[in-house]
Write a protein that holds these residues in place. Structure first.
Motif, short mmCIF file in Angstrom:
data_model
loop_
_atom_site.label_atom_id
_atom_site.label_comp_id
_atom_site.label_asym_id
_atom_site.label_seq_id
_atom_site.Cartn_x
_atom_site.Cartn_y
_atom_site.Cartn_z
N SER A 138 38.58 -1.79 38.24
CA SER A 138 37.91 -0.55 38.67
C SER A 138 37.63 -0.64 40.18
CB SER A 138 36.62 -0.35 37.89
OG SER A 138 35.70 -1.38 38.17
N VAL A 139 37.16 0.45 40.74
CA VAL A 139 36.85 0.48 42.17
C VAL A 139 35.35 0.71 42.33
CG1 VAL A 139 37.29 1.61 44.38
CG2 VAL A 139 39.15 1.34 42.73
N ASP A 140 34.70 -0.18 43.08
CA ASP A 140 33.28 -0.09 43.36
C ASP A 140 33.12 0.55 44.73
OD1 ASP A 140 30.53 -0.44 43.29
OD2 ASP A 140 30.64 -2.51 44.00
N HIS A 141 32.50 1.72 44.77
CA HIS A 141 32.33 2.45 46.03
C HIS A 141 30.94 2.22 46.59
CE1 HIS A 141 36.15 4.36 45.34
NE2 HIS A 141 35.77 4.57 44.10
N GLY A 142 30.88 2.10 47.92
CA GLY A 142 29.62 1.80 48.58
C GLY A 142 28.65 2.95 48.65
N GLY A 143 29.13 4.18 48.49
CA GLY A 143 28.23 5.32 48.54
C GLY A 143 28.40 6.20 49.76
N TRP A 144 29.14 5.76 50.76
CA TRP A 144 29.38 6.60 51.93
C TRP A 144 30.76 7.24 51.80
CZ3 TRP A 144 29.17 1.29 52.13
CH2 TRP A 144 30.36 0.63 52.44
N TRP A 145 30.95 8.36 52.51
CA TRP A 145 32.23 9.03 52.43
C TRP A 145 32.62 9.63 53.77
CZ3 TRP A 145 31.15 14.14 53.40
CH2 TRP A 145 29.94 14.66 52.95
N TRP A 146 33.92 9.90 53.88
CA TRP A 146 34.53 10.52 55.06
C TRP A 146 35.14 11.84 54.61
CZ3 TRP A 146 33.92 8.18 59.70
CH2 TRP A 146 33.56 6.82 59.69
N ARG A 147 34.99 12.87 55.43
CA ARG A 147 35.53 14.19 55.07
C ARG A 147 36.09 14.87 56.32
NH1 ARG A 147 33.73 18.59 51.06
NH2 ARG A 147 34.50 20.50 52.05
N TYR A 148 37.26 15.46 56.15
CA TYR A 148 37.88 16.28 57.20
C TYR A 148 37.98 17.71 56.68
CZ TYR A 148 39.48 12.02 59.54
OH TYR A 148 39.54 10.80 60.18
N ASP A 149 37.47 18.66 57.47
CA ASP A 149 37.61 20.07 57.17
C ASP A 149 38.42 20.69 58.30
OD1 ASP A 149 35.94 20.73 54.72
OD2 ASP A 149 34.50 19.60 55.92
N LEU A 150 39.42 21.49 57.94
CA LEU A 150 40.34 22.09 58.90
C LEU A 150 40.19 23.60 58.87
CD1 LEU A 150 43.53 20.05 57.89
CD2 LEU A 150 41.70 19.38 59.46
N ALA A 151 40.13 24.22 60.04
CA ALA A 151 40.04 25.67 60.14
C ALA A 151 40.96 26.13 61.26
CB ALA A 151 38.60 26.11 60.41
N ALA A 152 41.84 27.08 60.95
CA ALA A 152 42.74 27.62 61.96
C ALA A 152 41.93 28.19 63.11
CB ALA A 152 43.65 28.68 61.35
N ALA A 153 42.41 27.96 64.33
CA ALA A 153 41.77 28.46 65.55
C ALA A 153 42.87 28.98 66.48
CB ALA A 153 40.97 27.34 66.23
N GLY A 195 35.98 1.99 48.96
CA GLY A 195 35.46 1.01 48.02
C GLY A 195 36.35 -0.21 47.94
N ALA A 196 36.02 -1.06 47.00
CA ALA A 196 36.77 -2.29 46.78
C ALA A 196 37.12 -2.43 45.30
CB ALA A 196 35.95 -3.49 47.23
N ARG A 197 38.31 -2.88 45.04
CA ARG A 197 38.77 -3.11 43.67
C ARG A 197 38.01 -4.32 43.13
NH1 ARG A 197 41.78 0.19 40.94
NH2 ARG A 197 43.18 0.65 42.65
N THR A 198 37.49 -4.19 41.90
CA THR A 198 36.75 -5.28 41.26
C THR A 198 37.70 -6.09 40.38
OG1 THR A 198 36.14 -3.92 39.37
CG2 THR A 198 34.62 -3.90 41.25
N ASP A 199 37.20 -7.19 39.84
CA ASP A 199 38.01 -8.06 38.98
C ASP A 199 38.56 -7.35 37.75
OD1 ASP A 199 37.69 -10.17 40.71
OD2 ASP A 199 35.99 -11.04 39.61
N ASP A 200 37.81 -6.36 37.25
CA ASP A 200 38.28 -5.64 36.05
C ASP A 200 39.23 -4.48 36.38
OD1 ASP A 200 36.68 -3.57 36.97
OD2 ASP A 200 35.28 -3.63 35.28
#
Length: 165
Positions: free
Chosen positions: A96-111, A89-94
């Protein structure tokens, strides 16, 4: 009610332990090591990510976005050595942070060979006005996610993590 997700998901096994990979993902100064180009630059906030709800900022550069800008990321999932996700997101004038609605996620599993890392880019909750403003979604192709995991794997080899996994 289970609406279809709009997302890209890729996985790769990396020759490093979940803790070693998580250490990179939770270090804002290492975020450029998770990106195949030079879009992600240096960290604004260099404090390690340690909890759900934390906000960390990184310097970015992309010609299409007008050059240099800062992204403020809200951590929306955090499980030590297992999962981390954030909403850019982007920090607003007040302040706060305005988020666009998309996200990134990493999931880790031992192999057996190290850690299977699954990277998800999800834009399901992005409002239509934001989609139009950024020129449509997804903003990157699936190949970008594959290249991101390759960059992370390369970073782990360069740091010697693979020899200690």
């Amino acid at each position: 009610m289970n609406a279809a997700r709009e997302c890209l998901v890729v996985s790769r096994t990396i020759a490093a332990s979940p803790a070693q990979i998580f250490a990179v993902l939770t270090d804002p100064d290492r975020h450029q090591d998770t990106e195949p180009g030079d879009w992600v630059r240096s960290a604004v906030d260099t404090d390690r990510i340690t909890a759900l709800g934390q906000v960390f900022a990184v310097n970015m550069f992309h010609e299409v976005a007008g050059g240099h800008y800062v992204v403020h990321n809200l951590v929306i999932a955090y499980v030590q050595d297992r999962t981390i996700a954030w909403l850019p997101g982007a920090r607003t004038d007040d302040g706060s942070v305005d988020h666009g609605g998309w996200w990134w996620r990493y999931d880790l599993a031992a192999a057996d060979e190290g850690t299977t890392v699954t990277l998800t880019y999800d834009w399901t909750d992005t409002p239509e006005a934001t989609r139009a403003h950024v020129g449509g979604l997804p903003a990157v192709p699936e190949a970008f996610l594959d290249a991101s995991l390759a960059a992370l794997a390369s970073s782990m080899r360069e740091s010697g993590a693979a020899s200690r996994a």
